[in-house]
Design a protein around this motif. Structure first.
Motif, short mmCIF file in Angstrom:
data_model
loop_
_atom_site.label_atom_id
_atom_site.label_comp_id
_atom_site.label_asym_id
_atom_site.label_seq_id
_atom_site.Cartn_x
_atom_site.Cartn_y
_atom_site.Cartn_z
N TYR A 112 -1.09 9.82 8.37
CA TYR A 112 -2.09 8.74 8.32
C TYR A 112 -1.54 7.47 8.98
N TYR A 171 0.67 11.11 4.20
CA TYR A 171 0.66 9.67 4.43
C TYR A 171 1.36 9.33 5.74
N LYS A 177 -6.00 4.80 0.21
CA LYS A 177 -5.49 6.02 0.84
C LYS A 177 -4.18 6.45 0.19
#
Length: 376
Positions: A146, A143, A302
């Protein structure tokens, strides 16, 4: 975007017309002996414990006031540690968060505005340390990558928008506007956690504090769509926007990320949809709300997708429900796609807005349980 200040009552009235505000805050499931109780009223914020051990902490919030409220945990530098918004009068909500030892403040914000009514708390280092979960460590690491990717891509997309403004090209600036915001909208809770960046780049006019200069995307949005012209001031504001976004891009890698923070962030993104996009408050001049809506959902999915393997071990039924509701929201959004983007939101009627509100609310409720599932 956290700006819901002078228009708070109006926005809440619109939301209430779609569905009961209490839909965003369900019955508390926290055990009385474990949770830190937060009782919010119109003029008080009572905390059952002002000192408790570090680790996974559950705040069991009850709003006994007459106004919709929100509850935040702030670090000493006013960085947001965790939050929950849209807690209706007479309703309850839980926040499960990972909090390190240190001094903090819990803030209740009646009417969802201002600095809030604050209580100082101390989180001690005496809590039992839970063994690290490799799957959760991997989720956080992925994450973080991301979030950084979204910031990098956002700066590049925003530069195209800023260049169009600087060159005085009204049509090109309008075309570049929505896509310049995508990465920000996908990861907004992380960006907002810094506290000082969001008011510079994403505040609406009604969200300005006293003596605050209006800068950022929405100031330019007003010029492009309402004023239908680009001034020298707008060109300067485009340059300032890029400076502020570059600051965000450089700092985003330092954000404190935890599994529960990711889960709560996903819920916050759905709150963004429910509070600002469904009502049309966010993009009131450009009517590009559905582009933001989609980005918020993508960002939430996500975070959920990365946490899903662990959540499935702890609560398979919850994961099954979340998969179902994410699919329903995406299917509903697909009905409004047009070319590379979405229909202008001012062409979406009240009945259709109500349908969108319903599918978002159906996802928001189980998503609020994700942090607790991850923390088991």
């Amino acid at each position: 975007m956290r700006a819901l200040r002078s228009s708070a009552a109006a926005a809440v009235a619109v939301i209430a017309a779609f569905t009961a505000v209490s839909g965003c805050a369900k019955k508390s499931d926290a055990k009385d002996s474990e949770a830190v109780k937060v009782t919010a009223t119109d003029d008080a914020c009572e905390v059952s414990k002002t000192s408790f051990p570090a680790g996974h902490v559950t705040l069991a919030i009850e709003n006994k006031g007459s106004k919709v409220t929100e509850v935040y945990v702030y670090a000493p530098d006013d960085r947001i540690v965790t939050e929950r918004e849209n807690i209706g009068p007479g309703t309850k909500a839980d926040i499960t968060a990972t909090i390190k030892a240190g001094s903090y403040e819990i803030a209740c914000k009646p009417g969802m505005k201002g600095d809030g009514i604050r209580q100082k708390i101390t989180v001690t280092g005496g809590g039992a340390q839970k063994k690290s979960d490799p799957e959760l460590d991997k989720a956080v690491a992925e994450y973080r990558r991301y979030v950084q990717e979204q910031a990098d891509e956002s700066v590049a997309a925003a530069q195209k928008f800023a260049d169009a403004v600087t060159s005085g090209d009204l049509d090109a600036a309008k075309k570049a506007y929505a896509s310049s915001r995508t990465g920000w909208e996908r990861t907004e809770p992380v960006a907002e956690s810094f506290g000082d960046i969001d008011p510079k780049v994403d505040v609406r006019e009604d969200g300005l504090e006293k003596d605050q200069k209006w800068t950022g995307w929405h100031r330019l949005e007003k010029s492009l769509w309402q004023d239908q012209k680009i001034t020298d001031e707008d060109k300067a504001l485009a340059g300032q926007l890029m400076k502020d976004l570059e600051d965000w891009r450089k700092r985003v890698g330092t954000a404190e990320l935890t599994p529960t923070g990711m889960a709560n962030g996903a819920k916050e993104l759905l709150d963004e949809v429910y509070r600002n996009k469904i009502t049309g408050e966010e993009e009131r001049y450009s009517h590009t709300d559905l582009d933001d809506f989609a980005a918020n959902v993508e960002g939430a999915e996500k975070a959920y997708g990365l946490l899903k393997p662990v959540a499935a071990r702890h609560d398979a039924a919850l994961v099954q429900e979340l998969d179902k509701q994410f699919d329903a929201v995406k299917k509903a959004l697909d009905g409004y796609r047009e070319g590379d983007g979405f229909k202008a939101y001012d062409t979406v009627g009240q009945d259709d807005r109500k349908k969108l509100s319903d599918v978002v609310n159906a996802l928001s409720e189980p998503l609020s349980k994700l942090a607790a599932a991850v923390a088991k």
